[in-house]
Design an enzyme around this catalytic site. Structure first.
Site, PDB file in Angstrom:
ATOM      1  N   ARG A 171       0.840  -1.187   0.000  1.00 54.74           N
ATOM      2  CA  ARG A 171       0.000   0.000   0.000  1.00 54.74           C
ATOM      3  C   ARG A 171       0.887   1.254   0.000  1.00 54.74           C
ATOM      4  O   ARG A 171       1.727   1.418   0.892  1.00 54.74           O
ATOM      5  CB  ARG A 171      -0.885   0.009   1.236  1.00 54.74           C
TER       6      ARG A 171
ATOM      7  N   THR B 249      -0.733   7.656  -1.127  1.00 57.49           N
ATOM      8  CA  THR B 249      -2.044   7.561  -1.793  1.00 57.49           C
ATOM      9  C   THR B 249      -2.942   6.506  -1.140  1.00 57.49           C
ATOM     10  O   THR B 249      -4.153   6.495  -1.368  1.00 57.49           O
ATOM     11  CB  THR B 249      -1.870   7.154  -3.270  1.00 57.49           C
TER      12      THR B 249
ATOM     13  N   ASP C 159      -4.709 -10.610  12.184  1.00 57.33           N
ATOM     14  CA  ASP C 159      -3.904 -10.545  10.959  1.00 57.33           C
ATOM     15  C   ASP C 159      -3.654 -11.966  10.462  1.00 57.33           C
ATOM     16  O   ASP C 159      -2.920 -12.735  11.100  1.00 57.33           O
ATOM     17  CB  ASP C 159      -2.585  -9.825  11.230  1.00 57.33           C
TER      18      ASP C 159
ATOM     19  N   ASP D 180       0.074 -12.983   9.881  1.00 64.12           N
ATOM     20  CA  ASP D 180       0.796 -13.194  11.134  1.00 64.12           C
ATOM     21  C   ASP D 180       0.380 -14.499  11.781  1.00 64.12           C
ATOM     22  O   ASP D 180       1.214 -15.220  12.350  1.00 64.12           O
ATOM     23  CB  ASP D 180       0.539 -12.028  12.104  1.00 64.12           C
TER      24      ASP D 180
HETATM   25  N1  URA Z   1      -6.033  -8.386   6.821  1.00 59.52           N
HETATM   26  C1  URA Z   1      -6.000  -9.265   7.850  1.00 59.52           C
HETATM   27  O1  URA Z   1      -5.130 -10.133   7.901  1.00 59.52           O
HETATM   28  N2  URA Z   1      -6.943  -9.161   8.807  1.00 59.52           N
HETATM   29  C2  URA Z   1      -7.907  -8.222   8.787  1.00 59.52           C
HETATM   30  O2  URA Z   1      -8.751  -8.196   9.689  1.00 59.52           O
HETATM   31  C3  URA Z   1      -7.929  -7.321   7.699  1.00 59.52           C
HETATM   32  C4  URA Z   1      -6.977  -7.412   6.745  1.00 59.52           C
END
Ligand code: URA
Length: 208
Positions: free
Chosen positions: A103, A107, A199, A202
């Site tokens: 990202r 922007t 995430d 992760d």
């Molecule tokens: N990406 C993720 O891994 N978890 C989220 O909740 C949103 C984006």
């Protein structure tokens, strides 16, 4: 909102386990693998069949076989990798492309840093995979890339979607069917799906 929720009891049960904060990376990966395989079963329901003659030990018969449609799977790096093996267990002949995006901090738009696709893009049906459909920006950008390279038939498969992400993909790519195991409540200010599962990258790779 156009989205197909795959609400098979096995998928829903495993999704609840995967959401649990107490589920560690090993179990998380195994569950994601199993869910991806079960979801692949659902998203391949419309694969065309053809009739062929088979000789059983008893008699000849007209039997149904897959009509040889070429498939491609495109995980969005890195969390999408966690869904590849489950899909390949059901569709071992599928080719796997990879798309990496980051990202842009100014922007906030997704920028492509990696793209490696099978050579015969126009002849394949593609499934873009990413466990979390959050803003929808990465998925829409990946679909843009596939279309730019000549893909004509694309589905998007995720595990958990935010309504915002589904709506963005619906708007930018009305031709793309979106499959998910759940549409959650909303995206929070940090871009996480609520309640979501945290995430996904992760949790798959044990990073922070
Ligand atoms: N990406 C993720 O891994 N978890 C989220 O909740 C949103 C984006």
């Amino acid at each position: 909102m156009q989205v197909k929720i795959i609400d098979h009891p096995l998928i829903q049960h495993k999704l609840s386990l995967i959401r649990d904060i107490k589920t560690g990376p090993k179990e998380f990966r195994e569950l994601l693998d199993e869910i991806s395989m079960l979801m692949a079963y659902e998203i391949t329901r419309d694969l065309p069949l053809e009739t062929t003659e088979i000789e059983t030990p008893v008699a000849k018969c007209q039997c149904k076989m897959l009509a040889g449609k070429k498939l491609g799977v495109v995980p969005i790096l890195r969390a999408g990798l966690g869904m590849v093996n489950g899909i390949l267990r059901l569709i071992p002949a599928a080719k796997v492309g990879h798309v990496g995006l980051y990202r842009d901090p100014k922007t906030l738009l997704p920028v492509e840093y990696y793209c490696k696709l099978p050579p015969d893009v126009a002849e394949r049906d593609f499934v873009v995979i990413d466990p979390m459909l959050a803003t929808g920006g990465s998925s829409a950008a990946t679909i843009d890339i596939l279309k730019r390279e000549g893909a004509r038939h694309i589905k998007l498969m995720c595990l958990v979607a935010a309504p915002e992400g589904v709506l963005l993909v619906n708007k930018q790519h009305p031709d793309v069917e979106v499959y998910t195991a759940a549409v959650d409540e909303y995206l929070n200010d940090h871009g996480y799906i609520v309640p979501g599962l945290g995430d996904a990258g992760d949790r798959i790779f044990g990073t922070k």
